[in-house]
Design an enzyme around this catalytic site. Structure first.
Site, short mmCIF file in Angstrom:
data_model
loop_
_atom_site.label_atom_id
_atom_site.label_comp_id
_atom_site.label_asym_id
_atom_site.label_seq_id
_atom_site.Cartn_x
_atom_site.Cartn_y
_atom_site.Cartn_z
N ASN A 1 75.41 -11.23 30.90
CA ASN A 1 74.14 -11.12 30.18
C ASN A 1 74.20 -9.81 29.40
OD1 ASN A 1 71.53 -10.89 29.34
ND2 ASN A 1 70.61 -11.16 31.35
N ARG B 1 74.67 -15.78 28.90
CA ARG B 1 73.26 -16.01 28.62
C ARG B 1 73.05 -15.75 27.13
NH1 ARG B 1 68.25 -12.16 28.95
NH2 ARG B 1 66.62 -13.71 28.71
N HIS C 1 62.74 -17.87 28.85
CA HIS C 1 62.87 -17.95 30.33
C HIS C 1 63.20 -19.36 30.79
CE1 HIS C 1 59.93 -14.31 31.00
NE2 HIS C 1 61.18 -13.90 30.92
N ASN D 1 59.12 -8.49 34.25
CA ASN D 1 58.66 -7.59 33.21
C ASN D 1 58.14 -8.42 32.05
OD1 ASN D 1 58.33 -4.89 32.56
ND2 ASN D 1 60.38 -4.47 33.34
N GLY D 2 58.92 -9.45 31.68
CA GLY D 2 58.40 -10.49 30.79
C GLY D 2 57.74 -11.55 31.66
N ASP E 1 55.05 -0.94 35.80
CA ASP E 1 55.36 -1.38 37.16
C ASP E 1 54.06 -1.77 37.86
OD1 ASP E 1 56.05 -1.64 39.87
OD2 ASP E 1 57.75 -0.28 39.60
N VAL F 1 57.20 -10.05 40.30
CA VAL F 1 55.81 -10.06 40.74
C VAL F 1 55.51 -11.36 41.50
CG1 VAL F 1 53.41 -10.03 39.97
CG2 VAL F 1 55.12 -8.66 38.75
N GLU G 1 57.36 -13.31 43.20
CA GLU G 1 58.00 -13.43 44.52
C GLU G 1 57.46 -12.40 45.52
OE1 GLU G 1 62.31 -13.30 43.99
OE2 GLU G 1 62.07 -14.54 42.20
N ASN G 2 56.96 -11.28 44.98
CA ASN G 2 56.66 -10.15 45.87
C ASN G 2 55.20 -9.73 45.97
OD1 ASN G 2 59.44 -9.48 46.65
ND2 ASN G 2 59.67 -9.08 44.46
P1 ADP Z 1 62.79 -8.40 34.91
O1 ADP Z 1 61.97 -9.19 33.95
O2 ADP Z 1 63.11 -7.03 34.43
O3 ADP Z 1 63.96 -9.16 35.50
P2 ADP Z 1 61.69 -8.56 37.59
O4 ADP Z 1 61.65 -10.03 37.75
O5 ADP Z 1 62.66 -7.78 38.38
O6 ADP Z 1 61.76 -8.14 36.07
O7 ADP Z 1 60.22 -8.02 37.92
C1 ADP Z 1 59.86 -6.69 37.70
C2 ADP Z 1 58.41 -6.50 38.05
O8 ADP Z 1 58.20 -6.92 39.40
C3 ADP Z 1 57.95 -5.06 37.94
O9 ADP Z 1 56.79 -5.00 37.16
C4 ADP Z 1 57.61 -4.70 39.37
O10 ADP Z 1 56.51 -3.86 39.42
C5 ADP Z 1 57.23 -6.04 39.96
N1 ADP Z 1 57.27 -6.05 41.42
C6 ADP Z 1 58.33 -5.96 42.23
N2 ADP Z 1 57.94 -5.94 43.52
C7 ADP Z 1 56.59 -6.02 43.52
C8 ADP Z 1 55.57 -6.04 44.53
N3 ADP Z 1 55.86 -5.97 45.82
N4 ADP Z 1 54.28 -6.11 44.13
C9 ADP Z 1 53.97 -6.18 42.82
N5 ADP Z 1 54.86 -6.16 41.85
C10 ADP Z 1 56.16 -6.09 42.17
#
Ligand code: ADP
Length: 407
Positions: A7, A95, A184, A215-216, A286, A335, A337-338
């Site tokens: 990528n 990609r 995506h 992030n996106g 973030d 976001v 997943e977490n």
């Molecule tokens: P990218 O698009 O860069 O691949 P990711 O899928 O890794 O991004 O997601 C990044 C985002 O996930 C960030 O904004 C980060 O704050 C958010 N994030 C990660 N863990 C958590 C959490 N436990 N709660 C809320 N947001 C989270």
């Protein structure tokens, strides 16, 4: 078969090496700050005795070629006993962000495909050029490997015309390709397939709303396995509020900024893509920061979270209407997943639509190994399933590369 997934961004190359069809990840890494001061490579891999080796090496990577050569050099190091020669890598999956209307599925790259991707540069001026550079360099460094392009837009080529046309004269579409493409796609397709597999259903018989919040951020309405609408459009700028992008905004705001505020097109472009969204409103892209500030009573953070969640909820309603019948809502990416908070609030008040989160299930597995597994978080009497499905775009690219070559 060993498949290297690449990528390539404007100043970075991310890679993952897989063994297919076992789907085992052998190594991963990233070269960062290519062409800038402080460039480095970080990587990890499993050693012969099963230990994980992790390292970061600071080195001058003046271009993508030197970065990819370094990746190859590390993968072929004798001490790691991963690969013996460049021939051990049978395929490289790339990609590629924009496949326009030309590419509906992954393709084996030849000179004609390279020319076609070049032609699409005006549609993705920031992304397709580094993707092409990655292809050129990979063809040099791994000359015996098949090179396959997997497009971010391809999954959304199934959108019906009434969903992908903008209400502007059709010459803009015919002559300039202005329409909804969506992004995506690899992630939406992957989590839909994973969710269907988990539910023991054929993906072609189920309807999903997939919500990718990284992030996106983007959402997709999936009918019988096919994307029928998606929130990103001509570019990744539309739809949900994102880390640094505004998402949906009245285009008249752009004229106002230009005419009344004397902002240049480039300044507006930078503003809406890089200095808006969570970052523009709070200073941080973030979401964890913003949740923390909101918990401490920060009113701006509270408003911004409400805005972020409201946009997701509006699209759930819109896509439910587009689909008619909905089997599951699928949350994915950083976001999705977490963050139990975002999942809960985005579904709050939708009980009348048969959508109800179970608070306890939603809170479980916030971290650790279990967090990387697929799980259901809906209440027992929720008609629609609500799922958390970890995305893995690189594995999906490896799988698609394998399938193309297997044909
Ligand atoms: P990218 O698009 O860069 O691949 P990711 O899928 O890794 O991004 O997601 C990044 C985002 O996930 C960030 O904004 C980060 O704050 C958010 N994030 C990660 N863990 C958590 C959490 N436990 N709660 C809320 N947001 C989270």
């Amino acid at each position: 078969m060993k498949i290297l997934v690449i990528n390539t961004g404007s100043s970075s190359i991310k890679y993952k090496l897989f063994h297919l069809p076992q789907e085992r990840e052998i190594s991963s890494g990233i070269v960062e700050r290519i062409g800038e001061a402080g460039s480095k490579i970080s990587f990890s891999m499993e050693s012969v005795n099963g230990n994980i080796i992790e390292d970061t090496v600071e080195e001058d990577f003046e271009d993508h070629r030197s970065g990819l050569k370094k990746i190859a050099e590390i993968l072929f190091r004798k001490e790691y006993q991963l690969l013996n020669s460049p021939e051990d890598i049978q395929a490289v999956g790339h990609r590629v962000v924009h496949g326009g209307e030309t590419f509906q599925e992954p393709v084996i790259i030849d000179n004609k495909v390279v020319q076609q991707i070049e032609k699409l540069i005006p549609l993705a001026p920031l992304h397709n050029p580094p993707n092409l550079e990655g292809i050129r360099v990979a063809r040099e460094v791994f000359p015996s490997a098949s090179q396959v392009a997997v497009f971010d837009t391809a999954f959304h080529q199934s959108l019906p015309p009434y969903a992908y046309h903008y209400a502007i004269p059709s010459s803009f579409h015919k002559e300039h390709g202005i329409r909804v493409y969506g992004m995506h796609g690899t992630s939406h397709q992957y989590v839909a397939q994973q969710a269907a597999k988990y539910l023991k259903k054929d993906v072609e018989t189920v309807n999903f709303i997939t919500i990718h919040l990284g992030n996106g951020c983007s959402m997709t309405a999936i009918s019988n396995g096919k994307s029928v609408d998606t929130s990103m459009g001509f570019s990744p700028l539309s739809g949900l509020m994102m880390g640094t992008r505004s998402g949906d905004i009245d285009p008249a705001v752009v004229f106002y900024m230009g005419n009344q505020m004397n902002m240049s097109l480039e300044e507006i472009n930078q503003l809406l893509n890089k200095k808006s969204g969570l970052k523009g409103l709070t200073g941080s892209n973030d979401l964890r920061d913003i949740i923390k500030w909101q918990e401490k009573g920060d009113e701006t953070a509270s408003l911004v979270l409400d805005m972020y969640i409201y946009r997701i909820k509006k699209y759930i309603g819109a896509y439910y209407a587009a689909l008619g019948k909905l089997d599951a809502i699928v949350f994915t990416a950083g976001v999705g997943e977490n963050s139990p908070l975002i999942r809960e609030k985005a579904c709050q008040g939708l009980e009348a639509l048969g959508i109800q989160v179970d608070k306890d299930k939603n809170q479980q597995h916030k971290s650790g190994v279990a967090a990387s597994r697929i799980r259901e978080i809906q209440a027992d009497d929720s008609l629609v399933k609500i799922m958390v499905v970890p995305t893995n775009e690189e594995l999906s690219i490896a799988q698609q590369t394998y399938q193309v070559l297997d044909k």
